[in-house]
Design a protein around this motif. Structure first.
Motif, short mmCIF file in Angstrom:
data_model
loop_
_atom_site.label_atom_id
_atom_site.label_comp_id
_atom_site.label_asym_id
_atom_site.label_seq_id
_atom_site.Cartn_x
_atom_site.Cartn_y
_atom_site.Cartn_z
N ASP A 207 0.82 -1.17 0.07
CA ASP A 207 0.02 0.04 0.14
C ASP A 207 1.06 1.25 0.13
OD1 ASP A 207 -2.05 2.05 0.29
OD2 ASP A 207 -2.62 1.22 2.48
N GLY A 208 0.94 1.83 -0.95
CA GLY A 208 1.85 2.96 -1.12
C GLY A 208 3.00 3.01 -2.33
N HIS A 209 3.34 1.83 -2.62
CA HIS A 209 4.28 1.79 -3.80
C HIS A 209 3.78 2.50 -4.84
CE1 HIS A 209 6.62 -0.25 -6.87
NE2 HIS A 209 7.75 0.24 -6.66
N LEU A 210 2.38 2.29 -5.45
CA LEU A 210 1.93 3.01 -6.59
C LEU A 210 0.99 3.83 -5.97
CD1 LEU A 210 2.00 3.06 -9.47
CD2 LEU A 210 -0.22 1.60 -9.52
N GLU A 211 1.27 5.31 -6.05
CA GLU A 211 0.42 6.35 -5.20
C GLU A 211 0.23 7.51 -6.28
OE1 GLU A 211 -0.92 8.00 -1.49
OE2 GLU A 211 -0.32 5.98 -2.11
N ALA A 212 -0.96 7.89 -6.62
CA ALA A 212 -1.18 8.94 -7.49
C ALA A 212 -1.00 8.35 -9.15
CB ALA A 212 -0.65 10.14 -7.41
#
Length: 147
Positions: free
Chosen positions: A31-36
């Motif tokens: 959760d957070g590696h791919l952000e926006a």
């Protein structure tokens, strides 16, 4: 004899970034590696004044086994971000990319490297060009290589 306690790490002073870092770390990068819609890593530097560990998340791209990030701050603000000033003072950093955690050495891209690496990063996040156009400083490109 007990094992030494791990050093305390302080997350970004920006609430949204700190929350992103906490999610990233807690989920081992799921959760957070791919952000926006963009790939993110977590960078830990040592404070140049305090000597304490500081952690932040940022967009990255890969280049020939290295990681590349942009030292933008506040969409091209007037000063370099603290994390950048920290790694200039102490280039030994710790990085997490997804579940992969490793020690690395960070440096500012050379004048010869920067145009190509900047172009790679603006493919990822075109707003960097706008940030540079309005920034009162040259925004550095940082190259991170495994130690």
């Amino acid at each position: 004899m007990s094992a030494p306690r791990p050093e305390e790490v302080t997350d970004s002073p920006y609430a949204g970034v700190a929350e992103h870092v906490r999610r990233y770390i807690a989920s081992d990068g799921r959760d957070g590696h791919l952000e926006a819609g963009v790939t993110n890593l977590v960078l830990t530097t040592r404070g140049r004044k305090t000597g304490k560990l500081r952690r932040t998340a940022m967009f990255y791209t890969e280049d020939d086994g290295r990681y590349v990030v942009i030292a933008s701050h506040m969409s091209g603000g007037p000063v370099h971000p603290d994390w950048y000033q920290n790694l200039v003072a102490n280039p030994e950093v710790h990085v997490q990319v997804g579940p992969d955690k490793f020690d690395a050495v960070a440096r500012t891209a050379t004048a010869d490297e920067k145009p190509r690496l900047w172009a790679k990063m603006t493919e990822l996040w075109p707003a960097y060009d706008t940030y540079q156009a309005t920034a009162p400083r040259e925004i550095p490109v940082v190259v991170i290589e495994r130690a």
